[in-house]
Enzyme design. Structure first.
Site, short mmCIF file in Angstrom:
data_model
loop_
_atom_site.label_atom_id
_atom_site.label_comp_id
_atom_site.label_asym_id
_atom_site.label_seq_id
_atom_site.Cartn_x
_atom_site.Cartn_y
_atom_site.Cartn_z
N GLY A 9 32.28 53.79 17.25
CA GLY A 9 32.72 52.41 17.30
C GLY A 9 32.97 51.89 15.90
N CYS A 10 32.80 50.61 15.72
CA CYS A 10 33.02 49.99 14.43
C CYS A 10 32.16 50.65 13.35
CB CYS A 10 32.70 48.49 14.51
SG CYS A 10 32.82 47.64 12.95
N PHE A 11 32.79 51.12 12.28
CA PHE A 11 32.02 51.82 11.26
C PHE A 11 31.02 50.93 10.54
CE2 PHE A 11 36.35 52.04 8.86
CZ PHE A 11 36.33 50.69 8.55
#
Length: 169
Positions: A9-11
């Site tokens: 997902g979002c880093f």
């Protein structure tokens, strides 16, 4: 030193859990798995490059094992969701363990099988395990985001943290 690459997902939300571990030398946000050389954040978000947001971890295997990192990775993700993670949707947010050699692939596959057999989740474990491809660093403002922007990080990670508490605690 060894290298591990994980997409979950979002880093922004994948950096802190790894940075807090002994034996981790660096955790950098970036893009991998696509067909555009050195893409920008805007290009990746357009969902036309094939890249995923990921973190590249450089670690000392005498202090922390790749197996330990894989276990920590699982506990940061929803491994039953192949189409993104939490509020972040699309291929650029899909969960992937990128292996750099055959040993890493075997460890990741074995760990995935163990997680599936554990019964922790009712649905299949769908996280991909794929060979590592070139890793391109994300722009500077993405690096260490949770430290630079604690309030925005807390907002963007709230749904993830709720899921993790319900399924991994």
């Amino acid at each position: 030193m060894e290298r591990a690459i994980f997409a979950g997902g979002c880093f922004w939300c994948m950096v802190q859990p790894f940075e807090e571990q002994a034996g981790i030398l660096s955790v950098r946000s970036g893009y991998t798995g696509g067909h555009v050389h050195n893409p920008s954040y805007e290009q990746v978000c357009s969902k036309t490059t094939g890249h995923t947001e990921a973190v590249e971890i450089i670690f000392d295997p005498s202090l922390i094992s790749y197996s330990d990192l894989v276990e920590l990775y699982w506990a940061q993700t929803d491994p039953t969701d192949a189409f993104g993670q939490f509020e972040d949707r699309g291929d650029n947010y899909r969960p992937v363990i990128y292996y750099t050699d055959e040993r890493q692939r075997e460890i990741a596959e074995r760990s995935k099988q163990t997680l599936q057999a554990s019964g922790r989740f009712d649905q299949p474990i769908v996280t991909s395990i794929e060979p590592a491809e070139p890793f391109y660093l994300a722009e500077d403002y993405h690096q260490g985001f949770y430290q630079k922007n604690p309030e925005r990080y807390a907002q963007s990670s709230a749904i993830r943290h709720q899921f993790l508490e319900e399924h991994w605690q």
